[in-house]
Design a protein around this motif. Structure first.
Motif, PDB file in Angstrom:
ATOM      1  N   PRO A 109       0.765  -0.966  -0.098  1.00 47.49           N
ATOM      2  CA  PRO A 109       0.004   0.033  -0.017  1.00 47.49           C
ATOM      3  C   PRO A 109       0.921   1.227  -0.132  1.00 47.49           C
ATOM      4  O   PRO A 109       2.024   1.175   0.569  1.00 47.49           O
ATOM      5  CB  PRO A 109      -0.810  -0.115   1.365  1.00 47.49           C
ATOM      6  N   ALA A 110       0.378   2.448  -0.352  1.00 48.31           N
ATOM      7  CA  ALA A 110       0.924   3.699  -0.575  1.00 48.31           C
ATOM      8  C   ALA A 110       0.990   4.101   1.218  1.00 48.31           C
ATOM      9  O   ALA A 110      -0.028   3.795   1.744  1.00 48.31           O
ATOM     10  CB  ALA A 110       0.056   4.705  -1.588  1.00 48.31           C
ATOM     11  N   LEU A 111       2.126   4.862   1.191  1.00 52.00           N
ATOM     12  CA  LEU A 111       2.132   5.520   2.649  1.00 52.00           C
ATOM     13  C   LEU A 111       2.499   6.688   2.618  1.00 52.00           C
ATOM     14  O   LEU A 111       2.964   7.349   1.579  1.00 52.00           O
ATOM     15  CB  LEU A 111       3.220   4.803   3.186  1.00 52.00           C
ATOM     16  N   PHE A 112       2.163   7.625   3.522  1.00 54.41           N
ATOM     17  CA  PHE A 112       2.208   8.873   3.558  1.00 54.41           C
ATOM     18  C   PHE A 112       2.752   9.420   4.713  1.00 54.41           C
ATOM     19  O   PHE A 112       2.449   9.052   5.731  1.00 54.41           O
ATOM     20  CB  PHE A 112       0.674   9.752   3.213  1.00 54.41           C
ATOM     21  N   ASP A 158      -1.712   5.179   6.114  1.00 50.75           N
ATOM     22  CA  ASP A 158      -1.687   4.585   4.774  1.00 50.75           C
ATOM     23  C   ASP A 158      -2.822   5.131   4.285  1.00 50.75           C
ATOM     24  O   ASP A 158      -3.340   5.951   4.408  1.00 50.75           O
ATOM     25  CB  ASP A 158      -2.108   3.017   5.179  1.00 50.75           C
ATOM     26  N   GLU A 159      -3.386   4.535   3.023  1.00 49.15           N
ATOM     27  CA  GLU A 159      -4.290   4.990   2.109  1.00 49.15           C
ATOM     28  C   GLU A 159      -5.615   5.211   2.896  1.00 49.15           C
ATOM     29  O   GLU A 159      -6.524   5.966   2.386  1.00 49.15           O
ATOM     30  CB  GLU A 159      -4.606   4.157   0.838  1.00 49.15           C
ATOM     31  N   SER A 160      -5.825   4.460   3.832  1.00 45.81           N
ATOM     32  CA  SER A 160      -7.269   4.441   4.647  1.00 45.81           C
ATOM     33  C   SER A 160      -6.893   5.550   5.774  1.00 45.81           C
ATOM     34  O   SER A 160      -7.927   5.461   6.548  1.00 45.81           O
ATOM     35  CB  SER A 160      -7.544   3.064   5.107  1.00 45.81           C
ATOM     36  N   LEU A 161      -5.848   6.410   5.653  1.00 42.64           N
ATOM     37  CA  LEU A 161      -5.657   7.133   6.970  1.00 42.64           C
ATOM     38  C   LEU A 161      -5.442   6.456   8.036  1.00 42.64           C
ATOM     39  O   LEU A 161      -5.539   6.974   9.134  1.00 42.64           O
ATOM     40  CB  LEU A 161      -6.669   8.270   6.798  1.00 42.64           C
ATOM     41  N   GLU A 162      -4.946   5.255   8.111  1.00 39.36           N
ATOM     42  CA  GLU A 162      -5.088   4.633   9.445  1.00 39.36           C
ATOM     43  C   GLU A 162      -3.251   4.888   9.864  1.00 39.36           C
ATOM     44  O   GLU A 162      -2.611   4.773   8.939  1.00 39.36           O
ATOM     45  CB  GLU A 162      -4.995   3.113   9.352  1.00 39.36           C
TER      46      GLU A 162
END
Length: 65
Positions: free
Chosen positions: A9-12, A28-32
């Motif tokens: 998954p993409a990480l920010f 992560d993409e789900s803002l978790e």
């Protein structure tokens, strides 16, 4: 050789720079929330002479704090 495609998954990365600390958060993409690291200037960087997040310095032009 060129690197292959990314997997996973993409990480920010989010950075917060305040007067008393630097905080880095990864989501992560789900803002978790994946991870958090924090540097408290007063306690973790004593060599820079921060007291209550104010840098202490002395100069002939200024009164020493």
């Amino acid at each position: 050789m060129a690197p292959g495609p990314k997997t996973g998954p993409a990480l920010f990365l989010g950075l917060e720079l305040a007067t008393d600390q630097l905080r880095a958060s990864i989501v992560d993409e789900s803002l978790e929330l994946v991870g958090v690291e924090c540097v408290d200037f007063d306690t973790e960087l004593p060599e820079y002479q921060y007291v209550l997040s104010w840098h202490i310095f002395c100069s002939s032009a200024f009164h020493c704090l």
